[in-house]
Write a protein that holds these residues in place. Structure first.
Motif, PDB file in Angstrom:
ATOM      1  N   ASN A 194      13.824  -7.791   4.373  1.00 11.53           N
ATOM      2  CA  ASN A 194      12.763  -6.807   4.504  1.00 11.53           C
ATOM      3  C   ASN A 194      13.172  -5.657   5.390  1.00 11.53           C
ATOM      4  OD1 ASN A 194      11.167  -8.344   2.856  1.00 11.53           O
ATOM      5  ND2 ASN A 194      10.076  -9.359   4.550  1.00 11.53           N
ATOM      6  N   ALA A 195      13.941  -5.963   6.434  1.00  2.32           N
ATOM      7  CA  ALA A 195      14.402  -4.892   7.310  1.00  2.32           C
ATOM      8  C   ALA A 195      15.461  -4.039   6.614  1.00  2.32           C
ATOM      9  CB  ALA A 195      14.980  -5.492   8.601  1.00  2.32           C
ATOM     10  N   ALA A 196      16.287  -4.681   5.771  1.00  2.00           N
ATOM     11  CA  ALA A 196      17.343  -3.940   5.104  1.00  2.00           C
ATOM     12  C   ALA A 196      16.831  -3.142   3.909  1.00  2.00           C
ATOM     13  CB  ALA A 196      18.437  -4.904   4.639  1.00  2.00           C
ATOM     14  N   HIS A 197      15.722  -3.560   3.319  1.00  2.00           N
ATOM     15  CA  HIS A 197      15.194  -2.909   2.120  1.00  2.00           C
ATOM     16  C   HIS A 197      13.728  -2.546   2.339  1.00  2.00           C
ATOM     17  CE1 HIS A 197      18.799  -3.977  -0.144  1.00  2.00           C
ATOM     18  NE2 HIS A 197      18.720  -5.158   0.430  1.00  2.00           N
ATOM     19  N   PRO A 198      13.501  -1.445   3.033  1.00  2.89           N
ATOM     20  CA  PRO A 198      12.118  -1.059   3.343  1.00  2.89           C
ATOM     21  C   PRO A 198      11.347  -0.577   2.123  1.00  2.89           C
ATOM     22  CG  PRO A 198      13.642   0.671   4.011  1.00  2.89           C
ATOM     23  CD  PRO A 198      14.480  -0.481   3.548  1.00  2.89           C
ATOM     24  N   SER A 199      12.011  -0.419   0.941  1.00  5.26           N
ATOM     25  CA  SER A 199      11.296   0.089  -0.224  1.00  5.26           C
ATOM     26  C   SER A 199      10.154  -0.827  -0.629  1.00  5.26           C
ATOM     27  CB  SER A 199      12.261   0.265  -1.400  1.00  5.26           C
ATOM     28  OG  SER A 199      12.831  -0.977  -1.765  1.00  5.26           O
ATOM     29  N   ARG A 200      10.286  -2.123  -0.306  1.00  2.00           N
ATOM     30  CA  ARG A 200       9.191  -3.053  -0.617  1.00  2.00           C
ATOM     31  C   ARG A 200       7.920  -2.631   0.086  1.00  2.00           C
ATOM     32  NH1 ARG A 200       9.300  -9.610   0.395  1.00  2.00           N
ATOM     33  NH2 ARG A 200       7.212 -10.043  -0.447  1.00  2.00           N
ATOM     34  N   TRP A 201       8.039  -2.300   1.347  1.00  6.96           N
ATOM     35  CA  TRP A 201       6.858  -1.900   2.115  1.00  6.96           C
ATOM     36  C   TRP A 201       6.471  -0.470   1.791  1.00  6.96           C
ATOM     37  CZ3 TRP A 201       5.037  -6.205   3.294  1.00  6.96           C
ATOM     38  CH2 TRP A 201       5.880  -7.271   3.652  1.00  6.96           C
ATOM     39  N   ASN A 202       7.433   0.360   1.397  1.00  6.72           N
ATOM     40  CA  ASN A 202       7.083   1.707   0.954  1.00  6.72           C
ATOM     41  C   ASN A 202       6.192   1.660  -0.279  1.00  6.72           C
ATOM     42  OD1 ASN A 202       8.606   2.766   3.008  1.00  6.72           O
ATOM     43  ND2 ASN A 202      10.401   3.206   1.734  1.00  6.72           N
ATOM     44  N   THR A 203       6.496   0.721  -1.181  1.00 15.21           N
ATOM     45  CA  THR A 203       5.680   0.594  -2.380  1.00 15.21           C
ATOM     46  C   THR A 203       4.249   0.236  -2.024  1.00 15.21           C
ATOM     47  OG1 THR A 203       7.605  -0.121  -3.659  1.00 15.21           O
ATOM     48  CG2 THR A 203       5.424  -0.643  -4.554  1.00 15.21           C
ATOM     49  N   ILE A 204       4.088  -0.731  -1.128  1.00 12.59           N
ATOM     50  CA  ILE A 204       2.742  -1.124  -0.717  1.00 12.59           C
ATOM     51  C   ILE A 204       2.026   0.037  -0.051  1.00 12.59           C
ATOM     52  CG2 ILE A 204       1.428  -2.688   0.768  1.00 12.59           C
ATOM     53  CD1 ILE A 204       3.669  -4.735   0.392  1.00 12.59           C
ATOM     54  N   THR A 205       2.745   0.781   0.794  1.00 10.95           N
ATOM     55  CA  THR A 205       2.144   1.923   1.485  1.00 10.95           C
ATOM     56  C   THR A 205       1.703   2.988   0.492  1.00 10.95           C
ATOM     57  OG1 THR A 205       3.520   1.499   3.427  1.00 10.95           O
ATOM     58  CG2 THR A 205       2.515   3.680   3.232  1.00 10.95           C
ATOM     59  N   ILE A 206       2.567   3.291  -0.487  1.00  7.91           N
ATOM     60  CA  ILE A 206       2.242   4.303  -1.481  1.00  7.91           C
ATOM     61  C   ILE A 206       1.012   3.888  -2.278  1.00  7.91           C
ATOM     62  CG2 ILE A 206       3.058   5.388  -3.618  1.00  7.91           C
ATOM     63  CD1 ILE A 206       5.865   5.350  -2.390  1.00  7.91           C
ATOM     64  N   GLN A 207       0.946   2.608  -2.648  1.00 10.15           N
ATOM     65  CA  GLN A 207      -0.207   2.136  -3.409  1.00 10.15           C
ATOM     66  C   GLN A 207      -1.489   2.241  -2.596  1.00 10.15           C
ATOM     67  OE1 GLN A 207       1.016  -1.789  -4.568  1.00 10.15           O
ATOM     68  NE2 GLN A 207       2.161  -1.074  -6.354  1.00 10.15           N
ATOM     69  N   LEU A 208      -1.413   1.896  -1.314  1.00 10.73           N
ATOM     70  CA  LEU A 208      -2.602   2.012  -0.462  1.00 10.73           C
ATOM     71  C   LEU A 208      -3.041   3.461  -0.328  1.00 10.73           C
ATOM     72  CD1 LEU A 208      -1.892  -0.525   2.431  1.00 10.73           C
ATOM     73  CD2 LEU A 208      -3.713  -0.670   0.721  1.00 10.73           C
ATOM     74  N   LEU A 209      -2.073   4.362  -0.112  1.00 12.14           N
ATOM     75  CA  LEU A 209      -2.415   5.772   0.055  1.00 12.14           C
ATOM     76  C   LEU A 209      -2.956   6.372  -1.234  1.00 12.14           C
ATOM     77  CD1 LEU A 209       0.523   7.044   2.294  1.00 12.14           C
ATOM     78  CD2 LEU A 209      -1.849   6.636   2.965  1.00 12.14           C
ATOM     79  N   SER A 210      -2.431   5.939  -2.382  1.00  7.71           N
ATOM     80  CA  SER A 210      -2.933   6.466  -3.644  1.00  7.71           C
ATOM     81  C   SER A 210      -4.365   6.024  -3.886  1.00  7.71           C
ATOM     82  CB  SER A 210      -2.034   6.016  -4.803  1.00  7.71           C
ATOM     83  OG  SER A 210      -2.113   4.616  -4.997  1.00  7.71           O
ATOM     84  N   LEU A 211      -4.711   4.836  -3.434  1.00  7.14           N
ATOM     85  CA  LEU A 211      -6.100   4.390  -3.542  1.00  7.14           C
ATOM     86  C   LEU A 211      -6.980   5.123  -2.549  1.00  7.14           C
ATOM     87  CD1 LEU A 211      -5.578   0.532  -3.938  1.00  7.14           C
ATOM     88  CD2 LEU A 211      -6.333   2.126  -5.704  1.00  7.14           C
ATOM     89  N   TYR A 212      -6.472   5.335  -1.334  1.00  2.07           N
ATOM     90  CA  TYR A 212      -7.276   5.990  -0.305  1.00  2.07           C
ATOM     91  C   TYR A 212      -7.412   7.489  -0.564  1.00  2.07           C
ATOM     92  CZ  TYR A 212      -8.985   7.581   4.195  1.00  2.07           C
ATOM     93  OH  TYR A 212      -9.745   8.180   5.170  1.00  2.07           O
ATOM     94  N   GLY A 213      -6.326   8.146  -0.991  1.00  2.41           N
ATOM     95  CA  GLY A 213      -6.299   9.606  -1.056  1.00  2.41           C
ATOM     96  C   GLY A 213      -6.830  10.202  -2.332  1.00  2.41           C
ATOM     97  N   LYS A 214      -7.339   9.422  -3.242  1.00  2.00           N
ATOM     98  CA  LYS A 214      -7.892   9.940  -4.495  1.00  2.00           C
ATOM     99  C   LYS A 214      -9.214  10.641  -4.199  1.00  2.00           C
ATOM    100  CE  LYS A 214      -9.210   8.184  -9.091  1.00  2.00           C
ATOM    101  NZ  LYS A 214      -8.236   8.860  -9.969  1.00  2.00           N
ATOM    102  N   THR A 215      -9.293  11.940  -4.506  1.00  2.00           N
ATOM    103  CA  THR A 215     -10.495  12.705  -4.167  1.00  2.00           C
ATOM    104  C   THR A 215     -11.388  12.985  -5.368  1.00  2.00           C
ATOM    105  OG1 THR A 215      -9.376  14.833  -4.483  1.00  2.00           O
ATOM    106  CG2 THR A 215      -9.279  13.847  -2.279  1.00  2.00           C
ATOM    107  N   GLN A 216     -10.877  12.817  -6.580  1.00  2.00           N
ATOM    108  CA  GLN A 216     -11.666  13.100  -7.783  1.00  2.00           C
ATOM    109  C   GLN A 216     -11.583  11.926  -8.747  1.00  2.00           C
ATOM    110  OE1 GLN A 216     -13.587  15.667  -7.803  1.00  2.00           O
ATOM    111  NE2 GLN A 216     -12.669  16.771  -6.070  1.00  2.00           N
ATOM    112  N   VAL A 217     -12.519  11.909  -9.686  1.00  4.03           N
ATOM    113  CA  VAL A 217     -12.576  10.860 -10.700  1.00  4.03           C
ATOM    114  C   VAL A 217     -12.392  11.504 -12.068  1.00  4.03           C
ATOM    115  CG1 VAL A 217     -13.994   9.067 -11.767  1.00  4.03           C
ATOM    116  CG2 VAL A 217     -14.108   9.438  -9.301  1.00  4.03           C
ATOM    117  N   GLY A 218     -11.371  11.059 -12.806  1.00  5.89           N
ATOM    118  CA  GLY A 218     -11.205  11.526 -14.171  1.00  5.89           C
ATOM    119  C   GLY A 218     -10.335  12.764 -14.283  1.00  5.89           C
ATOM    120  N   THR A 219     -10.118  13.191 -15.524  1.00  5.38           N
ATOM    121  CA  THR A 219      -9.278  14.336 -15.839  1.00  5.38           C
ATOM    122  C   THR A 219      -9.994  15.630 -15.462  1.00  5.38           C
ATOM    123  OG1 THR A 219     -10.175  14.578 -18.074  1.00  5.38           O
ATOM    124  CG2 THR A 219      -8.363  13.021 -17.786  1.00  5.38           C
TER     125      THR A 219
END
Length: 585
Positions: free
Chosen positions: A136-161
């Motif tokens: 986990n320390a050598a490959h932080p991309s695992r935690w980057n993925t989780i962080t990106i997913q959390l931020l994408s859920l949190y930072g969504k400001t609109q619904v739909g196209t």
């Protein structure tokens, strides 16, 4: 219009024509009047749902058209804040870069998807050899993925196209472009997240916007760019290219309408294209070139491919709504409706107005404070020795959220009611309206690092904060009550929630629109009822009938069972005797 034509017919000397008019059946007259009225305004479609109809101040989800003689900087627009985030968590492989193919999506996938692959061979090898902790320390991309997913859920400001956002009342779209190394134009939401290219690109978003304009050809839609970034960073934006200035193309893009602006606004400045150069070929034909930043040049290419006008801010200064529609007319490129994009054409495609983003006065939904005890240095610390730490949430409508909402209301009103100033750190309308054709009111909860941390910690997100705090309802009520001196661009999160109510209030404000009524002044502003923005908890009639039938059937079944049980009990035990082989059991 129907009345004036009838009067003209009545004054004509041909008495036979007058008698024909009088003999027209009433239904035909009403149908003709309805057809005339329908072309003089906007009718939101579909309009069947009660939750949609109640947001409009006129029946049939109707609003009149903007007055063509109204100056553009005096017209009021609802803007979908960070509109591209509506595509987050939507996987649409049909989107493209505006060239008609989805090769950009495949390029993005092959280049970037492996970065966050938690099951790649390198990860498995490290996991087997060194253990989970070391890997986990050598490959932080695992935690980057989780962080990106959390931020994408949190930072969504609109619904739909953007089609849905425009149908929900937005008439301006706030876009944050990002240029990728493969040449594709995508979007980002500040430092929080990037909108994946397999969700949307600029070409795909323009297709959605053009489709809505085609379905609603009387409405003007403006795309505002800001905060352009490049995957390669500063060096990707700072380079410049020169493009040939085509006179025919300029004419098609409505430069004649842009000439309404004052001559002083035609001078170049540091935020526009650089100097214009002219060259002649061997035959004496003159060619004109203009220098642009590479990011602007790339976006111009996409807009040209999609047949959407794209202008620098100075072209809009001094224009009327009618003049802007001439510039935005999609019929010049084979489409319908009115759509155009604008920015300063500088390195960062800056916003064509005063943003009113005062960093030292931001009002976030979540914050924290400490008790009265403080360290000797007078600063608060998170070590627990300076008193109890508490949180303030905008969603606490009966507690701390009241002060949050009051602070946001004060911030919004200061953006338009304060003294005019061009200082970006001071709230208020711009003093130089030629340089700032628009003034933004931020009617949403702003974000900083602390608010994101607290929001995620409390399992919240921007859409949920918007819904639970009812901020869109509060901003619409303020606009209806005239608490803003002027409204140019009012930015909202989650326009799907009461966005049409805000649109109706702004469009029906006195002086904004035109009503085809020759005999009397139409009702406007406070003469109309405030839209009903309360969520309806009543079920539709059909579901009430279904529930009545289901519960009625259950009651009937239980009643029959009880009746049978009592009947068997009263008949006595002899009726329950069994005869087996001739013997009573």
């Amino acid at each position: 219009m129907a009345k004036s034509s009838a009067k003209a017919a009545a004054s004509a000397p041909d008495t036979m024509n007058r008698s024909r008019i009088r003999r027209w059946p009433l239904p035909f007259i009403l149908l003709a009047a309805l057809s005339i009225t329908s072309t003089n305004g906007y009718h939101r479609a579909p309009c069947q749902k009660e939750s949609v109809r109640r947001q409009f101040q006129f029946s049939d989800c109707y609003t009149p058209n903007l007055s063509p003689d109204l100056y553009l900087n005096q017209a009021s627009f609802v803007m979908a804040h960070d509109a591209a985030t509506g595509y987050l968590n939507i996987n649409n492989n049909n989107n493209d870069d505006g060239s008609g193919s989805n090769s950009a999506t495949s390029e993005y996938s092959s280049e970037y998807d492996g970065v966050d692959d938690m099951n790649n061979a390198e990860y498995e090898e490290g996991d087997n050899n060194n253990g989970n902790q070391e890997n986990n320390a050598a490959h932080p991309s695992r935690w980057n993925t989780i962080t990106i997913q959390l931020l994408s859920l949190y930072g969504k400001t609109q619904v739909g196209t953007v089609y849905e956002q425009l149908n929900d009342g937005a008439r301006a779209l706030d876009l944050r472009p990002k240029i990728y190394n493969n040449g594709t134009v995508g979007f980002h939401h500040g430092s929080l997240i990037d909108v994946p290219l397999n969700s949307i690109t600029l070409g795909g978003l323009l297709a959605d916007a053009k489709q809505w304009c085609n379905d609603n050809p009387t409405e003007l839609v403006i795309i505002f760019h800001s905060e352009l970034v490049h995957e390669a960073g500063y060096y990707g934006l700072s380079s410049q290219v020169y493009l040939e200035a085509d006179d025919d193309d300029s004419a098609n893009n409505g430069d004649d309408a842009a000439n309404q602006a004052d001559d002083a606004n035609q001078a170049d400045d540091a935020n526009q294209a650089d100097d214009v150069y002219q060259e002649a070929d061997d035959g004496g034909q003159q060619y004109q070139y203009e220098y642009y930043y590479s990011g602007i040049a790339k976006m111009k290419e996409v807009y040209q491919e999609n047949g959407v006008p794209y202008y620098p801010c100075d072209k809009l200064s001094g224009l009327t709504v009618g003049g802007a529609k001439e510039m935005a007319d999609l019929s010049k490129t084979g489409g319908k409706g009115y759509l155009l994009a604008v920015d300063r054409h500088d390195m960062y495609a800056s916003f064509c107005g005063k943003a009113n983003w005062a960093t030292d006065q931001l009002v976030t939904c979540h914050s924290r404070y400490y008790g009265e005890q403080q360290h000797e240095d007078g600063n608060d610390h998170e070590d627990g020795n300076n008193g109890q730490m508490s949180y303030i949430h905008c969603t606490d409508k009966t507690g701390t959220g009241v002060s949050k909402l009051s602070a946001l209301q004060a911030y919004a009103t200061a953006s338009t009611n304060s003294e005019a100033s061009d200082d970006s750190n001071e709230l208020g309308p711009p003093a130089d309206e030629s340089y700032y054709p628009f003034n933004q009111i931020q009617g949403f909860w702003q974000v900083d690092a602390t608010s994101v941390q607290i929001g995620i910690m409390h399992a919240s997100n921007l859409l949920d904060d918007n819904r639970r705090s009812e901020v869109n309802k509060e901003m619409t009520t303020m606009a209806y009550n005239g608490e803003f001196n002027a409204i140019s661009v009012l930015a909202l999160d989650n326009v799907a929630l009461n966005g049409n109510a805000m649109f109706s209030v702004l469009r029906n404000a006195c002086g904004q629109s035109v009503m085809k009524d020759d005999d009397e002044d139409p009702a406007c502003g406070g003469d109309l009822l405030l839209p009903n923005m309360n969520a309806s908890h009543t079920l539709p009639l059909v579901w009430n009938i279904v529930l009545f039938v289901v519960y009625g059937a259950l009651v009937l079944m239980v009643s029959v069972m009880l009746f049978q049980a009592f009947r068997l009990r009263n008949e006595g035990p002899q009726n329950h005797r069994l005869i087996c082989h001739g013997h009573v059991v």
